[in-house]
Every structure is written in C-alpha cells, then in structure tokens.
Motif scaffolding. Sequence first.
Motif, PDB file in Angstrom:
ATOM      1  N   LEU A   9       0.811  -1.205   0.000  1.00 12.67           N
ATOM      2  CA  LEU A   9       0.000   0.000   0.000  1.00 12.67           C
ATOM      3  C   LEU A   9       0.850   1.263   0.000  1.00 12.67           C
ATOM      4  O   LEU A   9       0.541   2.232  -0.701  1.00 12.67           O
ATOM      5  CB  LEU A   9      -0.913   0.013   1.235  1.00 12.67           C
ATOM      6  N   ARG A  10       1.934   1.229   0.777  1.00 13.59           N
ATOM      7  CA  ARG A  10       2.754   2.433   0.883  1.00 13.59           C
ATOM      8  C   ARG A  10       4.153   2.081   1.339  1.00 13.59           C
ATOM      9  O   ARG A  10       4.331   1.228   2.204  1.00 13.59           O
ATOM     10  CB  ARG A  10       2.122   3.418   1.877  1.00 13.59           C
ATOM     11  N   LEU A  11       5.126   2.762   0.742  1.00 10.29           N
ATOM     12  CA  LEU A  11       6.517   2.699   1.193  1.00 10.29           C
ATOM     13  C   LEU A  11       6.842   4.044   1.825  1.00 10.29           C
ATOM     14  O   LEU A  11       6.731   5.089   1.189  1.00 10.29           O
ATOM     15  CB  LEU A  11       7.454   2.419   0.015  1.00 10.29           C
ATOM     16  N   HIS A  12       7.235   4.019   3.086  1.00 13.64           N
ATOM     17  CA  HIS A  12       7.453   5.256   3.838  1.00 13.64           C
ATOM     18  C   HIS A  12       8.856   5.814   3.669  1.00 13.64           C
ATOM     19  O   HIS A  12       9.134   6.905   4.191  1.00 13.64           O
ATOM     20  CB  HIS A  12       7.203   5.009   5.330  1.00 13.64           C
ATOM     21  N   VAL A  13       9.760   5.104   2.991  1.00 12.60           N
ATOM     22  CA  VAL A  13      11.164   5.515   2.937  1.00 12.60           C
ATOM     23  C   VAL A  13      11.668   5.502   1.495  1.00 12.60           C
ATOM     24  O   VAL A  13      11.076   4.861   0.623  1.00 12.60           O
ATOM     25  CB  VAL A  13      12.046   4.597   3.806  1.00 12.60           C
ATOM     26  N   GLU A  14      12.775   6.211   1.297  1.00 14.73           N
ATOM     27  CA  GLU A  14      13.463   6.251   0.010  1.00 14.73           C
ATOM     28  C   GLU A  14      14.870   5.701   0.175  1.00 14.73           C
ATOM     29  O   GLU A  14      15.394   5.619   1.296  1.00 14.73           O
ATOM     30  CB  GLU A  14      13.534   7.682  -0.530  1.00 14.73           C
ATOM     31  N   GLU A  15      15.497   5.339  -0.936  1.00 17.43           N
ATOM     32  CA  GLU A  15      16.879   4.867  -0.887  1.00 17.43           C
ATOM     33  C   GLU A  15      17.800   5.980  -0.391  1.00 17.43           C
ATOM     34  O   GLU A  15      17.661   7.136  -0.783  1.00 17.43           O
ATOM     35  CB  GLU A  15      17.328   4.385  -2.272  1.00 17.43           C
ATOM     36  N   GLY A  16      18.722   5.606   0.493  1.00 22.43           N
ATOM     37  CA  GLY A  16      19.644   6.577   1.073  1.00 22.43           C
ATOM     38  C   GLY A  16      19.126   7.249   2.324  1.00 22.43           C
ATOM     39  O   GLY A  16      19.866   8.015   2.963  1.00 22.43           O
TER      40      GLY A  16
END
Length: 352
Positions: A71-78
């Motif tokens: 449904l949702r990804l709360h983070v980004e790479e790095g």
Amino acid sequence: MKNAMIWITMAAAAGLMACGHKVERRDPGPPVTVRVSEAAPRLMPAGETYTGSVKSRRAVTISTKMMGRVLRLHVEEGQSVRKGQPLVDVDAAEAQSAYEQAQAGLRAAEVAAANARRDLERFTSLRAEKAVTEHQLEQVKAGAAAAEAQKAQAEANLKMAGTLLSYGRITAPSDGIITRRWLDSGNLAYPGAPLLTLEDPSDLEIGVAVPEERSRLLAPDQAADVRVDGFPQPFRGTLTSVVPAADPMSRTSSVKVAVPPGTSLRPGQFARVRFDALAEKVLAVPEEALLTQGQMDGVFVVEQGLARLRWIQTGQREGGFVQVLSGLSAGERVIAPVPAGLQDGTPVEVAP
C-alpha cells in the motif's frame, strides 16, 4: 676577370683576419655546491588499483510474512531510519477480518466460561445440601473446565490474529540506512520476498574483486590504501577476509577490507584500493630531483664533477619519490634538490 680578382683578394683578407682573431672562452666559474642522492631500488605500492563498493557488514533484507499488495513505502533509498520507524504498509484486509473474528470468538468464550463458573458454584452449594448427585456435580465441573479451555484457545487465536495483523505494517528492526528498495507501491508482496535492504553505517567494509593470480598474495590483517569518491583524504584499511575460491566466470576472488570507524562513509560509495602486499621494488629517485619541461622529465646526474642533464621516463609517485622506468641506472648520483639556474655542464661540488 678584374672583378673576380677583387673577390678573391677580399676573401683571402677575411680569412687572414679570422685566423688572427682569438676566440674567447667563457669562464665556467666556481663549482656549485649540491646535495646528491643515489638512484636505488625502493619498495613502492603496486601500480594497479582495484575498485570496490562500500557496504555494511550488518545488512538486513526486510520482507513480509504475509501475501498482500504494497500500500505504501514510507522511505526512500539513502534515507536514515531509526529502530521501530514505519517502513512499509501491506494490505492486511484478510488479517483484519480474521482479527475481528478472533475478538468475537473470545467474547463468546468469556461469556460461556463465566456461565460455567456460576453453574459450578450453584451445583457445589446444591451438592452440600444433597440436592444433586455427585455425578451431576462432576458433569458441571467438566463443563466449566471445558469452557475455560475454550476461553484460553480463543485468547491464543486472538493473539495469533493480532500477530498476523501486525505483519501489515513493517517497521525498522534497527537503526540504519535504506540502501535499496526492491518494490514500489502497488506491487504484490510475497512472504520472504525482499522489500528493502537496511544497512548499519557504523560497521562498514569494502568488497573488492581481485584477479585470482594476484589474490594469492593477499591475506587477512594486511594493510591497504583506500580512496573513496567524494571523500577528501585517503585512509588505511585492513583486510578481513580473502575468499580463495575464484569466480569461474570472472576469474576473480572476493577480498574484503574493513573501514576504520569515524570515516563518515556511507554504504554504496565507490572505492579504489591498493594493497600493500602487492608492492614491488622499483628504481626510484627523490621527487625533488625531478626537472620537468613540458611533458618531459629529467634529472641532473653528477659525472666527472659536472652536472649532466639526463632525460628519463617516470612512473608512479609515492611518499616523495618517483619511479624511474628508463634513462637511469641504480647507483647513479642525482642532484636533489636542484639549485635554481643549474645548467647542463655546470661544474658542481658534492656537499659532504
């Protein structure tokens, strides 16, 4: 004929004048005092540089334990995260329904257990008055025990349903940095399939692929020079492992170099590594002996009391010395440092 005789007479006169002129020879002056250094073999780092990537020694692959759509990804790479921080939400509609059913089952079991306890109290009083038989009392006791067991089972079912429901929200197991997102929102996640990679930046190493024949010279606890793009200063690293089995496709072995603490590096950075164990003895002279003109390098060699300019071919430079590939032999004395204005053929005197 007359003109020819005039030209002959003038040429003869010029010749006589030239023969009688004394050629002045410039005085070379007093010898220049210089310091010298011998061209000698010196251990210098190997010319080859191997590339690798900074990575954490403690990397966690985060996955889900239930099947569902992301449904949702709360983070980004790095991105840096803290322990317990939400990372991914997975559709848990079925788990939510199962949890609600387990709640209803527990409520029903609690009611049944409460009724069974009241019946047991009542039958116990009646038995004391001999209003019921012992057999009837035993049946009520068995019913109460069964109701309590059903209640315990309902509590366990609710706990399991709650655990399954918790799988819908995935949180960070520890502090670290998200180094890779394997899926985007909307994709279907499967149990065990990777969603994110979380790495601990406080314990880093550099993985390097080294050709098989060169890796045989490497061993744990050896040192290496490391340069990282975007990092101002090189640093010294220590080999932690050398995998002896070479990759059959690339014919390289995996070598790992520990990163000292406090370097502020991050996983994923590009590194260049030179191994001390691959150093070789090469002919070298002090870098201050070098005279550079355009793209040519030379040194002044002391020969019979004179400074003689010698053009040479140079290699790598390290620690104030420069490698000599050709143009000079071991044992020859070169002037270092080079005095200002020194010319080829200048008399020199070597300082004691």
